[in-house]
Write a protein that holds these residues in place. Structure first.
Motif, short mmCIF file in Angstrom:
data_model
loop_
_atom_site.label_atom_id
_atom_site.label_comp_id
_atom_site.label_asym_id
_atom_site.label_seq_id
_atom_site.Cartn_x
_atom_site.Cartn_y
_atom_site.Cartn_z
N ASN A 299 100.35 92.61 55.29
CA ASN A 299 100.92 93.39 53.91
C ASN A 299 100.97 92.32 52.78
OD1 ASN A 299 100.43 96.13 54.83
ND2 ASN A 299 102.63 96.23 55.40
N LYS A 300 101.58 91.16 53.42
CA LYS A 300 101.90 90.07 52.30
C LYS A 300 100.63 89.29 52.00
CE LYS A 300 106.80 89.23 53.93
NZ LYS A 300 107.54 88.38 54.91
N ILE A 301 99.69 89.37 52.87
CA ILE A 301 98.26 88.45 52.59
C ILE A 301 97.88 89.55 51.54
CG2 ILE A 301 96.07 87.99 53.34
CD1 ILE A 301 97.48 87.14 56.16
N LEU A 302 97.63 90.85 51.96
CA LEU A 302 96.97 91.80 50.73
C LEU A 302 97.70 91.73 49.69
CD1 LEU A 302 96.15 94.77 53.08
CD2 LEU A 302 94.69 93.02 52.25
N SER A 303 99.08 91.69 49.57
CA SER A 303 99.64 91.86 48.21
C SER A 303 99.36 90.42 47.29
CB SER A 303 100.99 91.61 48.35
OG SER A 303 101.81 90.69 48.91
N VAL A 304 98.82 89.25 47.68
CA VAL A 304 98.48 88.17 47.16
C VAL A 304 97.37 88.27 46.24
CG1 VAL A 304 97.76 85.76 47.25
CG2 VAL A 304 99.49 86.58 48.96
N ASP A 305 96.45 89.07 46.71
CA ASP A 305 94.94 89.26 46.03
C ASP A 305 94.13 90.27 46.50
OD1 ASP A 305 94.08 88.20 43.83
OD2 ASP A 305 93.09 86.33 44.50
N GLY A 306 94.50 91.18 47.16
CA GLY A 306 93.86 92.25 47.76
C GLY A 306 94.53 93.51 47.95
N SER A 307 95.68 93.86 47.45
CA SER A 307 96.29 94.90 47.45
C SER A 307 95.79 96.36 46.85
CB SER A 307 97.69 94.97 46.81
OG SER A 307 97.44 94.70 45.51
N GLN A 308 94.82 96.11 45.94
CA GLN A 308 93.78 97.21 45.50
C GLN A 308 92.41 97.50 46.10
OE1 GLN A 308 95.33 98.75 42.78
NE2 GLN A 308 96.81 97.16 43.18
N LEU A 309 92.24 96.71 47.33
CA LEU A 309 91.14 96.77 47.97
C LEU A 309 91.13 98.13 49.09
CD1 LEU A 309 90.39 93.38 48.93
CD2 LEU A 309 88.96 94.34 47.32
N GLU A 310 90.03 98.66 49.34
CA GLU A 310 90.10 99.56 50.49
C GLU A 310 89.59 98.67 51.79
OE1 GLU A 310 87.73 103.68 52.21
OE2 GLU A 310 87.36 102.90 49.96
N VAL A 311 90.67 98.51 52.59
CA VAL A 311 90.25 97.91 53.73
C VAL A 311 90.23 98.85 55.13
CG1 VAL A 311 91.14 95.86 55.14
CG2 VAL A 311 91.38 96.00 52.69
N LYS A 312 89.11 98.71 55.94
CA LYS A 312 89.14 99.27 57.06
C LYS A 312 89.19 98.37 58.15
CE LYS A 312 86.40 103.34 55.45
NZ LYS A 312 87.38 104.47 55.51
N SER A 313 90.27 98.45 59.02
CA SER A 313 90.34 97.46 60.01
C SER A 313 89.62 98.04 61.33
CB SER A 313 91.76 97.31 60.31
OG SER A 313 92.41 96.26 59.25
N VAL A 314 89.09 96.96 61.87
CA VAL A 314 88.22 97.44 63.23
C VAL A 314 88.84 96.49 64.39
CG1 VAL A 314 85.82 97.59 64.30
CG2 VAL A 314 86.29 97.82 61.81
N TYR A 315 89.34 97.33 65.34
CA TYR A 315 89.95 96.52 66.59
C TYR A 315 88.98 96.50 67.70
CZ TYR A 315 92.97 95.42 70.44
OH TYR A 315 93.47 95.02 71.50
N MET A 316 88.28 95.35 68.08
CA MET A 316 87.56 95.41 69.35
C MET A 316 88.41 95.33 70.43
SD MET A 316 84.39 95.37 68.19
CE MET A 316 83.36 94.63 69.18
N GLN A 317 88.66 96.64 71.07
CA GLN A 317 89.58 96.45 72.39
C GLN A 317 88.94 95.99 73.53
OE1 GLN A 317 90.92 100.60 72.46
NE2 GLN A 317 92.93 99.81 72.60
N ILE A 318 89.42 95.29 74.39
CA ILE A 318 88.73 94.65 75.49
C ILE A 318 89.84 94.35 76.67
CG2 ILE A 318 88.72 92.27 74.83
CD1 ILE A 318 85.79 91.99 75.68
N GLY A 319 89.54 94.34 77.82
CA GLY A 319 90.34 93.80 78.97
C GLY A 319 90.51 92.30 79.06
#
Length: 232
Positions: free
Chosen positions: A142-162
């Protein structure tokens, strides 16, 4: 699909080394282009089109520019890195450059989708690895986004693996880029992977999309396309 986006969407891949982030994200980018979208892959393009030396020069130049033209924002990033236990010059600089180059790429992009094979959330996890505190990952993100990207639509994609699958894949690949790759002791390598996985799992609640990285790459891309069609 194409033409219905009002502003760029950031697809922010994260996960363990060897889980297929680069391959799947690039395949997804190609599928989106086939659907008529303009797609920018800043991290993939840089990693696959330039030598290691030129990548370092390019990132350092971007960091210097950012620091000169956005000193207040640059200081916020530097303070965040320091707060996570990175005080040695080389380590601190590396983390600052990692975050700055991603924010710069987003700020300058003119497209429908910006796809990072290792994005802002991966940077937040890397930061939190300094303290090992799972609760800090979301806060750092959240702090990184608040620097310069808080207005962006960000969809995080988690690659789940063992863990075992990752260890097997790391043995098979040649490059030695990540902190896991560089560790030669097998037991220590496994401990790093387990710690990193724990940090990844701690932020899955803020992920828009989860992908089973154990299935085929083609199946993974199909799942992702369906998720985007359904507006996940």
């Amino acid at each position: 699909m194409a033409g219905d986006l009002k502003h760029p969407v950031v697809l922010d891949f994260f996960g363990l080394p060897g889980c297929g982030k680069s391959t799947v994200s690039h395949m997804l980018a190609d599928k989106l282009r086939e659907s008529g979208y303009k797609v920018y892959e800043p991290s993939y393009d840089l990693d696959h089109n330039f030598s290691s030396f030129m990548r370092k020069i390019f990132k350092l130049e971007q960091y210097i520019r950012y620091s000169v033209f956005h000193p207040a924002k640059s200081k916020r990033i530097s303070d965040l890195v320091k707060d996570n236990g990175y005080v040695a010059f080389a380590e601190k600089l590396s983390q600052c450059i990692n975050i700055t180059t991603k924010l710069t790429a987003i700020k300058n992009a003119k497209c429908d989708y910006i796809i990072f094979d290792e994005g802002l959330l991966q940077a937040a996890i890397s930061l939190s690895f300094g303290t090992g505190d799972q609760h800090e990952v979301t806060s750092n993100y959240n702090k990184i986004l608040s620097v310069d990207g808080s207005q962006l639509e960000v969809k995080s994609v988690y690659m789940q693996i063992g863990t075992e699958t990752v260890l097997r894949r790391l043995e098979q690949r040649g490059e030695r880029n990540s902190r896991v790759d560089k560790e030669t002791d097998s037991e220590k390598r496994k401990q790093i992977i387990e710690s990193f996985q724990s940090l990844c799992e701690s932020v899955t609640k803020c992920c828009a999309i989860k992908v089973n990285a154990e299935i085929s790459r083609t199946e993974a891309v199909t799942e992702l396309m369906e998720s985007l069609y359904n507006g996940v």
